[in-house]
Design a protein around this motif. Structure first.
Motif, PDB file in Angstrom:
ATOM      1  N   SER B 128       0.749  -1.217  -0.019  1.00  0.00           N
ATOM      2  CA  SER B 128      -0.008  -0.001  -0.090  1.00  0.00           C
ATOM      3  C   SER B 128       0.989   1.347   0.195  1.00  0.00           C
ATOM      4  O   SER B 128       0.415   2.248  -0.436  1.00  0.00           O
ATOM      5  CB  SER B 128      -0.841   0.065   1.212  1.00  0.00           C
ATOM      6  N   TYR B 131       1.706   2.447  -3.289  1.00  0.00           N
ATOM      7  CA  TYR B 131       0.265   2.814  -4.076  1.00  0.00           C
ATOM      8  C   TYR B 131      -0.438   4.241  -3.407  1.00  0.00           C
ATOM      9  O   TYR B 131      -0.786   4.903  -4.353  1.00  0.00           O
ATOM     10  CB  TYR B 131      -0.600   1.634  -3.503  1.00  0.00           C
ATOM     11  N   LEU B 262      -7.315  -6.752  -2.197  1.00  0.00           N
ATOM     12  CA  LEU B 262      -6.952  -5.174  -1.858  1.00  0.00           C
ATOM     13  C   LEU B 262      -7.527  -4.697  -0.726  1.00  0.00           C
ATOM     14  O   LEU B 262      -8.684  -5.015  -0.481  1.00  0.00           O
ATOM     15  CB  LEU B 262      -7.255  -4.454  -2.900  1.00  0.00           C
ATOM     16  N   ARG B 264      -8.536  -2.221   0.625  1.00  0.00           N
ATOM     17  CA  ARG B 264      -9.566  -1.043   0.657  1.00  0.00           C
ATOM     18  C   ARG B 264     -10.748  -1.643   0.034  1.00  0.00           C
ATOM     19  O   ARG B 264     -11.928  -1.493   0.297  1.00  0.00           O
ATOM     20  CB  ARG B 264      -8.984   0.102  -0.155  1.00  0.00           C
ATOM     21  N   CYS B 349      -7.786   3.131   1.980  1.00  0.00           N
ATOM     22  CA  CYS B 349      -6.736   2.307   1.940  1.00  0.00           C
ATOM     23  C   CYS B 349      -6.314   2.575   3.320  1.00  0.00           C
ATOM     24  O   CYS B 349      -5.701   1.528   4.076  1.00  0.00           O
ATOM     25  CB  CYS B 349      -5.554   2.247   1.045  1.00  0.00           C
ATOM     26  N   VAL B 353      -5.905  -0.714   6.036  1.00  0.00           N
ATOM     27  CA  VAL B 353      -4.598  -0.951   6.487  1.00  0.00           C
ATOM     28  C   VAL B 353      -4.202  -0.614   7.949  1.00  0.00           C
ATOM     29  O   VAL B 353      -3.740  -1.612   8.642  1.00  0.00           O
ATOM     30  CB  VAL B 353      -3.303  -0.364   5.682  1.00  0.00           C
ATOM     31  N   ALA B 420       1.132  -3.519  -6.455  1.00  0.00           N
ATOM     32  CA  ALA B 420       0.285  -3.516  -5.106  1.00  0.00           C
ATOM     33  C   ALA B 420      -0.678  -4.801  -5.552  1.00  0.00           C
ATOM     34  O   ALA B 420      -0.850  -5.542  -4.645  1.00  0.00           O
ATOM     35  CB  ALA B 420      -0.461  -2.478  -4.736  1.00  0.00           C
TER      36      ALA B 420
END
Lengths: 91, 883
Positions: B128, B131, B262, B264, B349, B353, B420
């Motif tokens: 992340s 990204y 992912l 998010r 995100c 995370v 990512a």
């Protein structure tokens, strides 16, 4: 599965077949997305490919929409069919 | 456009987002979640998939590689065609376990192992950070485009602060709306609503630009296709645009994996979903969103190549194209669209995370550091978790900013999106395997995710930042594709291999069953003996949720068990639910560990597993027993209701009886009084006097008969009638009855049809009572038979069960079917002009007599006239044979 019925009502049969269609759809989608590119990448890389790709994409969206609509209706229909009529004597 | 105007618009837009998020949070707090829960909001929030990498990068990607850019959106489309059976199941299972992140899902599935979650968190953080840096870079670059175009804007050298300001603002937004509470379901209405709004802005901006390019700059779709074909005619372009099937396949698969793994995407798709129903709409609406976002990418890329100077950055065509065409407002809208794309990605995100970091790194570390498990800990764990999450958000965003600064905003960042994707895709084998295969176990997950992480770092991540080189591959094979194929296949192989050779512990097997079969897990009941453990559990829940919420939850649970107060029994069901709710706040591994510590957990053994199965069996039996009891209850209730109906009817009947009897007594009494009054008159002639005295005598006789009948009936009904049981010949009885009844309407000549030989039957009964019945029935026939030539048929036979059956049938018009059930009731006199003094008690008495005799009198319909059947038993119930 001893209590599994041998034959289904028309509504549940229909719903199960639609469920099968929902399972097959991703496989068909994957084949449609991959096979033509492996087969003739040269033809599908440019303007013609763009038309093919976006056409296929739109068809897929409509297919998912129609399938979900049919599945929801079939689920409603089976729910209605499965619900026993109200027992007037029940407390 | 003046730079200040851009800045002001941008700030106004940010203020709008804060306002929307605040309003949505307030609405949710007041319980107005109906439109917040709308499937459309959910679908739009999914568009957080389209980050700035999509918004700016897709056009650059298409400019370099043609149609290949579409793979990034075809992968999710492929996944969403499986929304009905695949995604719905994922969401259902994840909601069932109150999963807070993709790491939590893996950890919960593989025996609530926090170490596994920590490894997944590590991948998420590594993937992340660049990204997020990419998003910050895109915002900085878009500002720079405006700054260089503006006449009095600051020079680009002064723009270095942009990324910092944006990062700080986003961190503030995320902390404000992402960590307001430690809700058990981890939903953030404010953030999701703001992101849904940003999704609309993104879409509007991109579609507006696309329409402008296709119909404003070009002459519609046909012309656009011609231009695409012309551009592709250039051999340099054609070579880049030529699709490579291996890369095409790998990209579709990796982006399909990315939409599931992912952080998010997992957050918006699974954690923020209230239930799986919304996927019915999102299943087609989200692919449609991606379709629209992709539709104009190639036209914009082609137009940018044609119209802009040769050295322009294709990644910024979306901004420079309208700016060069003098469309300032359009450029501003596009800028806001890109800003939306970048900010929504960073916010979501960071939330996802940070949840992982705090739940799987910080909280377990903190709990492990405080080693003494005092059950009366009163410290505020909730505050710690929230603060840990806030720190994690700051750290995640700050890491992105540091990375951005360190990389110097190099073009290398552009590749970070795919890096990512491939990083998080390493989680997919364990995730899918865990959901579909009961045999998948923790060792396999360690092996798969671990090898995936190492290979991804070595083959993809490090080369992308310039450390190490590309994988040496045979000519003609794409190095990136080879790296993806190698890492994912070795990952899967290790996962499957270790799973096959490993043997999972019981907790893991329970969880595996629950995940694969999508059934509610039941916690083992080893610890349930000590009821005084409920209070420490409440204290612990209070530490996580705060006092009010914890008390509310415990009270509700106690009430659900039918208890008052705040301390429910520690049933397996309650413990399971409590653990999963806690897991919704702090992750399943930590929740499991905390409950075990407080409730005195004992390691689960295979014996416990068997016990769980046993409990399930017992629960099933209990259910069956309850069902039987319920059926029994329904039956009893029905009987009670019938009894009640009968009682009500009897009460009505009694009232009617009293009314009737008063009337019946009153009529003769009135005559007696009136005529005795007249008798007092001295002027009466002796004849008149004699006549009146006769009337009084008759009426008094009627009264006496009526009272006799009533007394008789009451004796019979009360069961006090004394039977004088003798042996009697029916032939004699019938003869006597006919003789006695002939006094009734003697003027009518009846033809009597008897079967004399059959009548000679001996019966054991009370002959006088039976005679009374026979006389009554025959008199009735004489009274009521309306035939011109009346005939009375009497038949006697002995049924196989013994006793006798006597049928007495006349040839009159009979009794209406509607009244047949009434004739044996008291005073149920049929409408008869010919009634001769009877009070309507005759048949009622007959019925009572027959009951006393153990037999029955009934009306036989359909015999061509009134027909009665008298049934006698072989012997009366209480009677004994005469000596």
């Amino acid at each position: 599965m001893p209590d599994r019925p041998l034959f289904l009502e028309r509504a549940s049969f229909h719903r199960r077949r639609l469920g099968d269609a929902a399972r097959v759809l991703p496989v068909v989608t994957m084949l449609l997305l991959l096979v033509p590119i492996w087969w003739m990448p040269g033809v599908l890389s440019y303007a013609g490919g763009a038309v093919w790709l976006f056409g296929l994409w739109a068809v897929l969206i409509v297919a998912v929409w129609a399938l979900h609509r049919a599945l929801l209706r079939a689920e409603d229909a089976t729910l209605r069919a499965d619900t026993p009529p109200e027992d007037p004597d029940a407390l | 456009m003046p730079f200040e105007a851009l800045l002001a618009t941008c700030l106004a837009y940010v203020a709008l987002m804060f306002g929307v998020a605040y309003a949505a949070d307030r609405a949710a707090a007041r319980g107005h979640v109906r439109w917040l829960d709308h499937p459309l909001v959910y679908t739009l929030s999914l568009s957080v998939y389209c980050s700035a990498w999509t918004f700016y990068g897709a056009v650059g990607y298409a400019s370099r590689s043609g149609l290949e850019f579409a793979t990034i959106y075809l992968g999710p489309t492929l996944v969403f065609t499986a929304a009905w059976w695949g995604l719905r199941r994922l969401v259902r299972v994840a909601r069932m376990h109150h999963v807070t992140s993709v790491a939590d899902l893996i950890s919960a599935r593989f025996g609530k192992s926090n170490r596994l979650a920590a490894i997944v968190t590590l991948i998420a953080v590594i993937a992340s950070t660049p990204y997020i840096a990419l998003q910050l870079q895109s915002v900085r670059l878009s500002f720079e485009v405006f700054a260089t175009n503006a006449p009095n804007g600051p020079d680009t050298g002064a723009m270095g602060g942009t990324a910092l300001w944006v990062a700080a603002g986003l961190a503030l937004f995320t902390i404000l709306f992402g960590t307001r509470n430690l809700a058990a379901d981890e939903r953030h209405h404010g953030v999701v609503t703001a992101i849904a709004l940003e999704a609309v802005v993104k879409l509007l901006a991109f579609v507006a630009l696309g329409v402008f390019v296709v119909w404003g700059l070009a002459d519609g779709p046909g012309d656009m296709l011609d231009r695409i074909a012309r551009t592709a005619a250039d051999p340099a372009v054609a070579e880049g645009w030529l699709l490579k099937p291996d890369r095409w396949t790998a990209l579709i698969l990796v982006s399909a994996a990315a939409i599931l793994t992912l952080p998010r995407m997992f957050q918006v798709m699974v954690v923020e979903a209230a239930d799986e129903e919304r996927l019915h709409v999102a299943g087609w609406a989200f692919p449609a969103y991606l379709f629209i976002m992709s539709l104009f990418v190639l036209p914009i890329a082609v137009m940018g190549r044609e119209l802009l100077p040769a050295g322009s950055d294709p990644d910024l065509y979306v901004l420079t194209l309208p700016a060069a065409a003098g469309q300032d407002m359009l450029a501003l809208l596009v800028f806001l669209g890109g800003f939306s794309a970048a900010t929504s990605m960073v916010v979501m995100c960071a939330i996802a995370v940070a949840t992982m970091v705090s739940n799987h790194w910080l909280v377990p570390a903190w709990l492990a550091l405080r080693r003494i498990p005092a059950p009366d800990e009163t410290d505020d764990l909730r505050g710690f978790v929230l603060n840990a999450r806030r720190m994690a958000i700051l750290a995640v965003v700050a890491a992105g900013w540091v990375y951005h600064e360190a990389s110097g905003g190099a073009a290398a960042l552009a590749a970070m999106g795919l890096v990512a994707f491939t990083g998080m895709a390493q989680v997919l084998p364990a995730m899918l395997g865990g959901l579909l295969w009961r045999g998948a176990n923790r060792k396999g997950a360690y092996a798969g995710i671990g090898s995936g992480l190492v290979l991804w770092m070595a083959l993809i991540f490090l080369p992308s930042i310039g450390v190490g080189g590309d994988l040496p591959v045979p000519a003609g094979v794409d190095p990136w594709t080879a790296a993806v194929a190698l890492s994912l296949s070795l990952n899967t192989l290790a996962f499957v291999g270790m799973s096959i050779f490993g043997f999972p512990d019981p907790v893991e097997r329970l969880q595996g069953l629950s995940f694969v079969s999508a059934v509610e897990p039941i916690r083992h009941s080893r610890m349930l003996r000590a009821d005084d453990r409920a209070e420490p559990l409440l204290a612990m829940a209070r530490r996580v949720w705060g006092p009010d919420a914890a008390l509310r939850y415990f009270q509700a649970e106690a009430r659900a068990q039918g208890k008052t107060g705040y301390l429910p029994d520690l049933t397996p069901r309650f413990l399971t639910r409590l653990e999963r709710r806690l897991a919704g706040s702090i992750g399943s591994a930590t929740a499991h560990a905390m409950i075990d510590r407080v409730a005195g957990g004992v390691a689960l053994t295979v014996a416990d597993l068997l016990q769980v199965a046993d409990e399930a069996q017992r629960a099933k039996e209990e259910t069956q027993r309850l069902e039987a009891a319920q059926a029994e209850l329904t039956r009893t209730a029905r009987q009670l209701r019938q009894a009640n109906d009968k009682l009500t009817a009897l009460s009505v009947q009694k009232d009617a009886f009293l009314g009737q009897i008063s009337h019946e007594l009153r009529t003769p009494m009135t005559s007696v009084r009136a005529f005795s009054e007249i008798l007092k008159d001295p002027t009466l002639t002796p004849e008149e006097r004699g006549r009146f005295a006769g009337i009084i005598h008759d009426e008094a006789g009627r009264l006496t008969r009526l009272l006799d009948d009533l007394l008789d009936l009451s004796v019979l009904e009360s069961g006090r009638a004394q039977l004088t049981v003798t042996v009697a010949n029916l032939h004699d009885l019938i003869g006597r009855a006919l003789t006695a009844a002939s006094a009734t309407r003697p003027e009518r000549g009846f033809l009597i049809d008897r079967d004399l030989p059959a009548e000679h039957l001996g019966v054991i009964t009370d002959a006088d009572r039976l005679l009374q019945v026979l006389i009554n029935v025959i008199s009735n026939a004489r009274k009521y038979c309306d035939a011109a030539h009346p005939v009375l048929i009497i038949r006697v036979r002995r049924p196989e069960s013994g006793g006798a059956i006597i049928d007495i049938v006349d040839n009159g018009s009979g009794i209406d079917s509607g009244r047949q059930s009434l004739i044996f009731e008291k005073f149920a006199r049929l409408n008869d002009p010919a009634r001769a003094g009877g009070a309507g008690l005759g048949l009622a008495i007959c019925r009572e007599i027959m009951l006393t005799l153990g037999g029955e009198i009934s009306y036989l319909p359909g015999q061509g006239g009134a027909a009665f059947r008298i049934q006698l038993p072989a012997r009366p119930p209480s009677g004994s044979l005469p000596d």
